[in-house]
Design a protein around this motif. Structure first.
Motif, short mmCIF file in Angstrom:
data_model
loop_
_atom_site.label_atom_id
_atom_site.label_comp_id
_atom_site.label_asym_id
_atom_site.label_seq_id
_atom_site.Cartn_x
_atom_site.Cartn_y
_atom_site.Cartn_z
N PRO A 132 0.80 -1.23 0.00
CA PRO A 132 0.00 0.00 0.00
C PRO A 132 0.84 1.28 0.00
N GLU A 133 1.94 1.30 0.74
CA GLU A 133 2.80 2.48 0.74
C GLU A 133 3.47 2.67 -0.63
N CYS A 134 3.88 1.59 -1.24
CA CYS A 134 4.48 1.69 -2.58
C CYS A 134 3.46 2.19 -3.59
N TRP A 135 2.23 1.69 -3.52
CA TRP A 135 1.18 2.18 -4.41
C TRP A 135 0.95 3.67 -4.22
N ALA A 136 0.91 4.09 -2.96
CA ALA A 136 0.64 5.50 -2.67
C ALA A 136 1.72 6.40 -3.27
N ARG A 137 2.99 5.99 -3.17
CA ARG A 137 4.08 6.79 -3.73
C ARG A 137 4.00 6.84 -5.25
N ALA A 138 3.79 5.68 -5.86
CA ALA A 138 3.70 5.63 -7.32
C ALA A 138 2.51 6.43 -7.83
N ALA A 139 1.40 6.35 -7.11
CA ALA A 139 0.19 7.07 -7.52
C ALA A 139 0.39 8.57 -7.43
N GLU A 140 1.01 9.02 -6.35
CA GLU A 140 1.25 10.46 -6.20
C GLU A 140 2.20 10.98 -7.26
N ALA A 141 3.25 10.22 -7.54
CA ALA A 141 4.21 10.63 -8.56
C ALA A 141 3.54 10.74 -9.93
N TYR A 142 2.64 9.81 -10.23
CA TYR A 142 1.95 9.88 -11.52
C TYR A 142 1.01 11.08 -11.58
N ARG A 143 0.29 11.33 -10.49
CA ARG A 143 -0.61 12.48 -10.48
C ARG A 143 0.14 13.79 -10.68
N ASP A 144 1.35 13.87 -10.19
CA ASP A 144 2.14 15.10 -10.32
C ASP A 144 2.40 15.45 -11.78
N ASP A 145 2.48 14.45 -12.65
CA ASP A 145 2.82 14.68 -14.06
C ASP A 145 1.64 14.52 -15.01
N ALA A 146 0.55 13.97 -14.53
CA ALA A 146 -0.55 13.61 -15.43
C ALA A 146 -1.49 14.78 -15.68
N MET A 147 -2.20 14.72 -16.79
CA MET A 147 -3.33 15.61 -17.02
C MET A 147 -4.54 14.98 -16.33
N MET A 148 -5.02 15.63 -15.29
CA MET A 148 -6.00 15.00 -14.42
C MET A 148 -7.14 15.96 -14.10
N LEU A 149 -8.34 15.43 -14.09
CA LEU A 149 -9.52 16.15 -13.63
C LEU A 149 -10.09 15.42 -12.42
N GLU A 150 -10.72 16.16 -11.53
CA GLU A 150 -11.45 15.55 -10.42
C GLU A 150 -12.89 16.05 -10.50
N VAL A 151 -13.82 15.12 -10.63
CA VAL A 151 -15.23 15.50 -10.78
C VAL A 151 -16.06 14.72 -9.76
N LEU B 113 -4.92 5.63 -4.22
CA LEU B 113 -3.85 4.65 -4.12
C LEU B 113 -3.49 4.05 -5.48
N TYR B 114 -4.34 4.27 -6.49
CA TYR B 114 -4.21 3.51 -7.73
C TYR B 114 -4.08 4.37 -8.97
N SER B 115 -3.76 5.64 -8.80
CA SER B 115 -3.64 6.54 -9.95
C SER B 115 -2.66 6.03 -10.98
N HIS B 116 -1.57 5.43 -10.53
CA HIS B 116 -0.51 4.99 -11.45
C HIS B 116 -0.96 3.88 -12.40
N LEU B 117 -2.06 3.20 -12.06
CA LEU B 117 -2.55 2.15 -12.94
C LEU B 117 -3.16 2.71 -14.22
N ALA B 118 -3.36 4.02 -14.25
CA ALA B 118 -3.87 4.66 -15.47
C ALA B 118 -2.81 4.77 -16.55
N GLN B 119 -1.55 4.58 -16.18
CA GLN B 119 -0.46 4.87 -17.12
C GLN B 119 -0.56 4.10 -18.42
N GLY B 120 -0.84 2.80 -18.34
CA GLY B 120 -0.86 2.00 -19.56
C GLY B 120 -1.94 2.45 -20.54
N PRO B 121 -3.22 2.49 -20.11
CA PRO B 121 -4.25 2.94 -21.04
C PRO B 121 -4.05 4.38 -21.53
N VAL B 122 -3.62 5.28 -20.64
CA VAL B 122 -3.42 6.68 -21.04
C VAL B 122 -2.35 6.77 -22.12
#
Length: 258
Positions: free
Chosen positions: A21-40, A78-87
């Protein structure tokens, strides 16, 4: 009775399982920092938000990923980084949050996610692919067999990929999770995809080769009940099986978007 607690326990049987879970959280945050993201939002409530990750250019469609955590733990963040492949392959990815047990029952979570899927469908045109992990695998299977989604939304869902799903909730009545989930025999049957008619869109059930026997059984039960394809991912356990979504060229990501 709680005699199946050990059967449905994952962390004690995964090397360094507590670190995931901690590894997921770090990877997810790092991806959000660089991604084009909306929150709705899709309804009132702090957890009823959807994180949407966008590709460069017009998306080919949208992948909706539903996280797990036995309906009582976890977070979309916790799972933002899983978007990387499809994006990276040109798809938008939507990761909805939802209220957790014991504040809500499993049936209420299913209804909430139907609202989230409807909101994603309203915002994006084109095809929709559904995938989810563990309890999220249960939820995506339940969504397409529940009657909660409007016909025009169902018509756009091209494929469903439940990953390590819980497809029959009856065994959970013999675990201590029952107290948290408020689960009884009636709801366990009603919310079990194995007892629902197979949806008309293709379904591919995915599970790790190194998962607990209970989860391999649950995946097989759903595949058999629905006449769906069952893919056993070599060497993967319950926590690392989702890593296949991180790159477009991996088999799991291709199963979702291919």
């Amino acid at each position: 009775m709680t005699d199946l607690d050990d059967d449905y326990a994952n962390m004690p049987y995964i090397p360094q399982g507590e670190a995931f879970p901690e590894c997921w959280a770090r990877a997810a945050e790092a991806y959000r920092d660089d991604a084009m993201m909306l929150e709705v939002g899709y309804d009132s409530g702090a957890e009823r938000q959807i994180d949407i990750f966008l590709p460069q250019g017009a998306p080919k469609g949208v992948v909706i990923f539903v996280h797990g955590g036995y309906w009582s733990e976890g977070s979309r963040r916790l799972y933002s980084h899983l978007a990387q492949g499809p994006v990276s392959a040109g798809w938008a990815v939507a990761i909805p949050g939802y209220d957790l047990a014991p504040a809500v029952r499993i049936s209420q979570i299913t209804a909430l996610l139907a609202l989230a899927v409807a909101e994603v469908a309203r915002r994006f045109s084109g095809p929709i692919r559904l995938c989810g992990h563990s309890a999220g695998g249960h939820l995506v299977a339940r969504l397409v067999s529940s009657g909660l989604l409007a016909e025009e939304v169902l018509a756009r869902i091209e494929k469903v990929v439940p990953i390590s799903p819980v497809s029959d909730l009856a065994p959970l009545l013999r675990t201590s999770m029952t107290a948290v989930l408020g689960l009884d025999e009636e709801e366990a049957r009603a919310e079990s995809p194995v007892h629902a008619p197979a949806p008309r869109m293709p379904v591919e059930v995915w599970v790790g080769e190194a998962e607990r026997p209970a989860f391999r059984d649950q995946a097989r039960w759903l595949a058999e009940a629905w006449g769906a394809k069952l893919t056993v991912d070599p060497g993967r356990h319950h926590f690392d099986v989702i890593e296949g979504l991180e790159r477009a060229d991996r088999s799991l990501c291709q199963a979702v978007i291919g």
